[in-house]
Design a protein around this motif. Sequence first.
Motif, short mmCIF file in Angstrom:
data_model
loop_
_atom_site.label_atom_id
_atom_site.label_comp_id
_atom_site.label_asym_id
_atom_site.label_seq_id
_atom_site.Cartn_x
_atom_site.Cartn_y
_atom_site.Cartn_z
N ILE A 30 10.38 -15.18 4.30
CA ILE A 30 11.51 -14.58 4.91
C ILE A 30 11.72 -13.20 4.22
O ILE A 30 12.32 -12.16 4.58
CB ILE A 30 12.91 -15.61 5.02
N VAL A 31 11.85 -13.42 2.73
CA VAL A 31 11.91 -12.19 1.92
C VAL A 31 10.76 -12.07 1.07
O VAL A 31 10.07 -12.78 0.83
CB VAL A 31 13.10 -12.16 1.30
N ALA A 32 10.54 -10.81 0.42
CA ALA A 32 9.55 -10.58 -0.40
C ALA A 32 9.96 -9.45 -1.76
O ALA A 32 10.88 -8.65 -1.33
CB ALA A 32 8.39 -9.81 0.20
N ILE A 33 9.35 -10.04 -2.93
CA ILE A 33 9.88 -8.97 -3.95
C ILE A 33 8.35 -8.21 -4.10
O ILE A 33 7.36 -8.99 -4.54
CB ILE A 33 10.28 -9.93 -5.22
N HIS A 34 8.62 -6.68 -4.29
CA HIS A 34 7.42 -6.09 -4.59
C HIS A 34 7.84 -5.43 -5.88
O HIS A 34 8.93 -4.85 -6.10
CB HIS A 34 7.45 -4.91 -3.50
N SER A 35 6.75 -5.24 -6.46
CA SER A 35 6.77 -4.84 -8.03
C SER A 35 5.62 -3.76 -8.02
O SER A 35 4.65 -3.98 -7.84
CB SER A 35 6.53 -5.86 -8.98
N GLY A 36 6.26 -2.68 -8.91
CA GLY A 36 5.14 -1.61 -9.19
C GLY A 36 5.51 -1.16 -10.60
O GLY A 36 6.67 -1.00 -11.06
N TRP A 37 4.58 -0.22 -11.12
CA TRP A 37 5.25 0.30 -12.46
C TRP A 37 4.50 1.78 -12.29
O TRP A 37 3.63 2.25 -11.68
CB TRP A 37 3.92 -0.26 -13.62
N LYS A 38 5.27 2.64 -13.16
CA LYS A 38 5.01 3.93 -13.39
C LYS A 38 4.26 4.23 -14.47
O LYS A 38 4.81 3.95 -15.59
CB LYS A 38 5.95 5.04 -13.31
N ILE A 39 2.81 4.46 -14.48
CA ILE A 39 2.31 4.55 -15.60
C ILE A 39 1.97 6.07 -15.82
O ILE A 39 1.50 6.75 -15.03
CB ILE A 39 0.92 3.47 -15.61
N ARG B 125 0.94 -1.26 0.09
CA ARG B 125 -0.05 0.06 -0.10
C ARG B 125 0.90 1.08 0.18
O ARG B 125 0.36 2.29 -0.52
CB ARG B 125 -1.02 0.06 1.27
N MET B 126 1.97 1.27 0.83
CA MET B 126 2.91 2.25 0.76
C MET B 126 3.29 2.51 -0.78
O MET B 126 3.67 3.94 -1.06
CB MET B 126 4.16 2.16 1.62
N ILE B 127 3.79 1.55 -1.54
CA ILE B 127 4.27 1.71 -2.78
C ILE B 127 3.21 2.42 -3.78
O ILE B 127 3.16 3.37 -4.49
CB ILE B 127 4.67 0.30 -3.45
N GLU B 128 1.78 1.63 -3.52
CA GLU B 128 0.63 2.36 -4.10
C GLU B 128 0.58 4.06 -3.88
O GLU B 128 0.40 4.92 -4.66
CB GLU B 128 -0.42 1.66 -3.84
N VAL C 90 0.59 -2.82 -8.35
CA VAL C 90 1.40 -3.29 -7.54
C VAL C 90 1.18 -4.71 -6.94
O VAL C 90 0.11 -5.10 -6.88
CB VAL C 90 1.56 -2.35 -6.26
N THR C 91 2.24 -5.54 -7.23
CA THR C 91 2.20 -7.10 -6.79
C THR C 91 3.52 -7.43 -5.72
O THR C 91 4.16 -6.53 -5.83
CB THR C 91 2.28 -7.95 -7.91
N HIS C 92 3.27 -8.34 -5.04
CA HIS C 92 4.26 -8.91 -4.53
C HIS C 92 4.29 -10.38 -4.21
O HIS C 92 3.19 -10.98 -4.48
CB HIS C 92 4.44 -8.38 -2.93
N ARG C 93 5.41 -11.06 -4.05
CA ARG C 93 5.65 -12.43 -4.17
C ARG C 93 6.61 -12.66 -2.94
O ARG C 93 7.52 -12.21 -2.64
CB ARG C 93 6.32 -12.95 -5.45
N LEU C 94 6.34 -13.74 -2.15
CA LEU C 94 7.01 -14.28 -0.89
C LEU C 94 8.10 -15.18 -1.18
O LEU C 94 7.77 -16.12 -2.03
CB LEU C 94 6.11 -14.67 0.24
N LEU C 95 9.08 -15.32 -0.87
CA LEU C 95 10.31 -16.30 -1.06
C LEU C 95 10.35 -16.83 0.32
O LEU C 95 10.50 -16.41 1.22
CB LEU C 95 11.32 -15.62 -1.67
N THR C 96 11.11 -18.20 0.27
CA THR C 96 11.43 -19.00 1.51
C THR C 96 10.34 -18.66 2.74
O THR C 96 10.93 -18.30 3.68
CB THR C 96 12.88 -18.54 1.78
N GLY C 97 9.49 -19.09 2.61
CA GLY C 97 8.23 -19.04 3.61
C GLY C 97 8.10 -17.47 3.92
O GLY C 97 7.63 -17.21 5.37
#
Length: 253
Positions: A244-253, A225-228, A235-242
């Motif tokens: 422990i880390v996350a990848i957040h993605s967003g686009w400037k449109i 939400r902060m990214i939005e 804006v989407t995100h994907r969790l890795l390794t249970g």
Amino acid sequence: MTMKHADETTHFGFESIPLGEKQSRVNDVFRSVARRYDLMNDLMSAGLHRAWKNAFVAALGPSTTRPFRCLDVAGGTGDVAFRILDAAGPRAHVTVLDINGDMLAVGRERAGRRYQGRIAFVEGNAETLPVAGKSVDAYTIAFGIRNVPRIDRALAEAHRVLRPGGRFLCLEFSKVDMPGLDVLYDAYSFHVIPRLGEAVAGDGESYRYLVESIRRFPGPNVFARMIEDAGFRRVTHRLLTGGIVAIHSGWKI
Ligand SMILES: C[S@@+](CC[C@H](N)C(=O)[O-])C[C@H]1O[C@@H](n2cnc3c(N)ncnc32)[C@H](O)[C@@H]1O
């Protein structure tokens, strides 16, 4: 400085400190650990940080044919930038920007002449980027944003420097969402990592900060939400390794 700012507090790990003091405390941490930073990452994560960074660069998918300008903020010793350049084509360029000259010095040494003309190391603050607006195709930040005192300003700056259609991508520690793993992860983080930091980097306190700062960082939905709020879309995100880390993605449109 107005009274309002003088009174503002934030966290430094589990400590509450004046907002104006956080950056210099963070800088002390990375000045102290710079020379042992990469070795410690391998030891602490048993090499897992390499897989996370590889997944991050795969998610970025830099062009192998077209010109591609990436700004890697809080880029430290260049670990993510090197991976981007290895995956991208010859027309890619990465600027490694970091507030800490000691981390950048290690990065320059590591790069040597290998990426000549395709990489630049720049000292600067994520909150006030010395970069023109609408000038980069991608903004990446790995394990950096939780150290920045005013995250909203860093996100606004990310939005400013990206060209329309540009990509924001963040790799950061997140919240473990796997029962069982959370208990193990806490025990390892609080008991093993500071001792390892003391033994290898001669600085257990800095590694205690790093562990505590992970616990203070917002969960993946709040961070999305902060990214939005900074103006990014899809804006989407994907969790890795249970988680422990996350990848957040967003686009400037
Ligand atoms: C954990 S390291 C991450 C380095 C690298 N991205 C990696 O993944 O290995 C965090 C980095 O954030 C940098 N940093 C902290 N505050 C910053 C700020 N306000 N602006 C730019 N860099 C900052 C530190 O100097 C440090 O190099």
